[in-house]
Design an enzyme around this catalytic site. Structure first.
Site, mmCIF file in Angstrom:
data_model
loop_
_atom_site.group_PDB
_atom_site.id
_atom_site.type_symbol
_atom_site.label_atom_id
_atom_site.label_comp_id
_atom_site.label_asym_id
_atom_site.label_seq_id
_atom_site.Cartn_x
_atom_site.Cartn_y
_atom_site.Cartn_z
ATOM 1 N N THR A 26 0.842 -1.190 0.000
ATOM 2 C CA THR A 26 0.000 0.000 0.000
ATOM 3 C C THR A 26 0.879 1.242 0.000
ATOM 4 O O THR A 26 1.780 1.352 0.829
ATOM 5 C CB THR A 26 -0.889 -0.011 1.265
ATOM 6 O OG1 THR A 26 -1.874 -1.007 1.102
ATOM 7 C CG2 THR A 26 -1.546 1.335 1.510
ATOM 8 N N ALA A 57 -2.467 -3.546 -2.908
ATOM 9 C CA ALA A 57 -3.840 -4.032 -2.796
ATOM 10 C C ALA A 57 -4.782 -3.039 -3.478
ATOM 11 O O ALA A 57 -4.698 -1.828 -3.264
ATOM 12 C CB ALA A 57 -4.203 -4.187 -1.331
ATOM 13 N N GLN A 99 -3.197 -7.064 -7.507
ATOM 14 C CA GLN A 99 -3.685 -7.723 -6.295
ATOM 15 C C GLN A 99 -5.113 -7.278 -5.971
ATOM 16 O O GLN A 99 -5.382 -6.090 -5.744
ATOM 17 C CB GLN A 99 -2.770 -7.443 -5.099
ATOM 18 C CG GLN A 99 -3.028 -8.456 -3.982
ATOM 19 C CD GLN A 99 -2.480 -8.058 -2.639
ATOM 20 O OE1 GLN A 99 -2.583 -6.903 -2.238
ATOM 21 N NE2 GLN A 99 -1.919 -9.011 -1.918
ATOM 22 N N HIS A 176 -5.922 -11.315 -2.842
ATOM 23 C CA HIS A 176 -5.451 -10.952 -1.506
ATOM 24 C C HIS A 176 -6.307 -11.686 -0.479
ATOM 25 O O HIS A 176 -7.381 -11.237 -0.106
ATOM 26 C CB HIS A 176 -5.532 -9.438 -1.303
ATOM 27 C CG HIS A 176 -4.754 -8.973 -0.097
ATOM 28 N ND1 HIS A 176 -4.269 -9.861 0.849
ATOM 29 C CD2 HIS A 176 -4.372 -7.739 0.322
ATOM 30 C CE1 HIS A 176 -3.625 -9.175 1.790
ATOM 31 N NE2 HIS A 176 -3.675 -7.895 1.486
ATOM 32 N N ASN A 179 -3.688 -11.217 5.622
ATOM 33 C CA ASN A 179 -3.653 -9.988 6.434
ATOM 34 C C ASN A 179 -4.994 -9.501 6.965
ATOM 35 O O ASN A 179 -5.216 -8.300 7.121
ATOM 36 C CB ASN A 179 -2.952 -8.867 5.650
ATOM 37 C CG ASN A 179 -1.465 -9.144 5.505
ATOM 38 O OD1 ASN A 179 -0.927 -9.948 6.267
ATOM 39 N ND2 ASN A 179 -0.810 -8.507 4.557
ATOM 40 N N TYR A 181 -8.014 -9.406 5.714
ATOM 41 C CA TYR A 181 -9.040 -8.803 4.851
ATOM 42 C C TYR A 181 -10.140 -9.839 4.596
ATOM 43 O O TYR A 181 -10.131 -10.920 5.188
ATOM 44 C CB TYR A 181 -8.384 -8.226 3.589
ATOM 45 C CG TYR A 181 -7.475 -7.069 3.977
ATOM 46 C CD1 TYR A 181 -8.033 -5.889 4.500
ATOM 47 C CD2 TYR A 181 -6.090 -7.164 3.937
ATOM 48 C CE1 TYR A 181 -7.220 -4.845 4.939
ATOM 49 C CE2 TYR A 181 -5.276 -6.122 4.375
ATOM 50 C CZ TYR A 181 -5.848 -4.967 4.874
ATOM 51 O OH TYR A 181 -5.062 -3.941 5.320
ATOM 52 N N ASN A 236 -4.363 -6.723 11.591
ATOM 53 C CA ASN A 236 -5.833 -6.642 11.576
ATOM 54 C C ASN A 236 -6.466 -7.581 12.601
ATOM 55 O O ASN A 236 -7.567 -8.100 12.395
ATOM 56 C CB ASN A 236 -6.405 -6.909 10.170
ATOM 57 C CG ASN A 236 -6.412 -5.642 9.317
ATOM 58 O OD1 ASN A 236 -6.591 -4.533 9.834
ATOM 59 N ND2 ASN A 236 -6.223 -5.795 8.012
HETATM 60 C C1 PHB Z 1 -2.482 -1.426 4.511
HETATM 61 O O1 PHB Z 1 -2.962 -0.642 3.703
HETATM 62 O O2 PHB Z 1 -2.168 -1.094 5.654
HETATM 63 C C2 PHB Z 1 -2.285 -2.819 4.123
HETATM 64 C C3 PHB Z 1 -2.844 -3.251 2.938
HETATM 65 C C4 PHB Z 1 -2.680 -4.552 2.553
HETATM 66 C C5 PHB Z 1 -1.971 -5.407 3.362
HETATM 67 C C6 PHB Z 1 -1.420 -4.991 4.540
HETATM 68 C C7 PHB Z 1 -1.562 -3.679 4.921
HETATM 69 O O3 PHB Z 1 -1.844 -6.684 3.017
#
Ligand code: PHB
Length: 361
Positions: A26, A57, A99, A176, A179, A181, A236
């Site tokens: 990011t 992402a 992604q 993705h 993390n 999401y 997260n």
């Molecule tokens: C973030 O924007 O903080 C972020 C995005 C995608 C990830 C990890 C962190 O996999």
């Protein structure tokens, strides 16, 4: 240079010049309509010597966003913006995957259409952190659990985004699924307490993941689709007691497609939940039969060693790529990496701290 990282690698009909992958990061350089700014094209073009670039992402739909100033891939303007990026990378001989991202509970109603609540597998909030909104940092909201009848709509959004990525000229896409999401929220027992067809067992928690992979593979063909996992991560507010069973099941099931690669954040530098022995690339090698990509905290030596040991086929580098646009050349020449930099510019919306890092030559 003929160390393992510099050997070419073939996936399906795609030849990668080396095993060095630019990891998704990011960087918040999209405009107000979440269209990639031209500096994003310049940034990735500067790094096109990587065997493969995986973009930051990128939200699949307006209701999938969750981080300010990050790009999307649902509108025509966004596709046009990404086309500039893919052309710039291809002009330098590089390869680039997009992604695909749905934030789920890590979003905030202030960013979502009609101010609706974020959605997730279950109504469980991220409890240990704050989300950045246009008005500053606020606690995460408790998300709304998606009704099973809404899930086909989400799967369809992934399929549409995959088509848009093709129209934008990408070489493939990475799901993705890491993390914390949306896909990870469904996959892990910590965040999925459903009792319907999408939760309750290891198999059912994988169901959304499977449906989304199938939708994306239907667009691209399996050898242009990767997926990313973070089995050991806490980011997260993740981490589930049954993580070993859940993630090894997911990896084994993914053999059926058969994907371009599985991207595993095996390194612990992004946080470790300590709920058991960390899953390693070797653990994944035992169940997953397609190419494996390691990530997180690898040095050049560690990347070479992982490939030489047969644990990894590809190694993704994240942070080193921020300040070293010529990471491949630096690794090849064995010159030191740029390290100290002003992190305050990493996530601004402008060119500083983004396209202004010098090459070593
Ligand atoms: C973030 O924007 O903080 C972020 C995005 C995608 C990830 C990890 C962190 O996999």
């Amino acid at each position: 240079m003929s160390t393992p990282l510099f050997q070419p690698f073939v996936i399906g009909k795609m030849s990668l010049a080396n095993r060095i992958v630019m990891a998704p990061m990011t960087r918040c350089r999209a405009d107000g309509a979440r269209v990639p700014k031209p500096i994003i094209a310049e940034h990735y073009a500067q790094r096109a010597a990587a065997g493969l670039i995986v973009t930051e992402a990128t939200a699949i739909a307006a209701d999938a966003v969750g981080v300010l100033n990050t790009p999307g891939i649902w509108s025509e303007a966004q596709v046009a913006g990404w086309r500039v990026v893919t052309e710039a990378v291809h002009a330098k001989g590089g390869k680039i995957f997009c992604q695909l991202w749905h934030c789920g509970r890590s979003s905030h109603s202030s960013m979502l259409p009609e101010g609706k609540l974020p959605v997730s597998a279950s109504a469980i909030a991220i409890s240990n952190d704050h989300v950045w909104t246009a008005k500053g940092k606020v606690p995460y909201e408790t998300p709304r659990a998606l009704d099973a009848s809404e899930i086909p709509g989400i799967v369809k959004q992934y399929g549409e985004a995959a088509k848009n990525a093709m129209a934008a000229g990408f070489d493939g896409v990475e799901l993705h699924s890491a993390n914390g999401y949306l896909i990870d929220q469904f996959l892990q027992s910590k965040t999925n307490q459903r009792t319907d067809a999408y939760g309750g067992t290891v198999e059912k928690r994988f169901r959304l993941f499977r449906e989304v992979i199938e939708a994306i593979v239907a667009v691209w063909g399996a050898d242009r689709v990767g997926a990313r996992l973070s089995p050991n991560g806490v980011y997260n507010d993740m981490g589930s007691p049954d993580f070993r069973e859940q993630f090894l099941y997911a990896a084994k099931e993914l053999n059926s497609y058969p994907l371009a690669y599985l991207h595993v954040m095996d390194g612990l530098g992004f946080g470790f939940h300590k709920l058991g022995e960390a899953l390693t690339l070797r653990d994944f090698r035992g169940v997953f039969k397609r190419p494996l990509m390691g990530n997180c905290g690898y040095t050049r030596e560690a990347g070479d060693a992982a490939i030489a040991a047969g644990d990894a086929d590809l190694v993704a580098y994240g942070r080193p790529y921020i300040m070293n646009p010529d990471l491949v050349e630096r690794f090849a020449a064995n010159v030191p990496l740029a390290e100290s930099a002003d992190m305050s510019k990493w996530y601004t919306n402008g060119p500083e701290g983004y396209i202004d890092y010098p090459t070593y030559k």
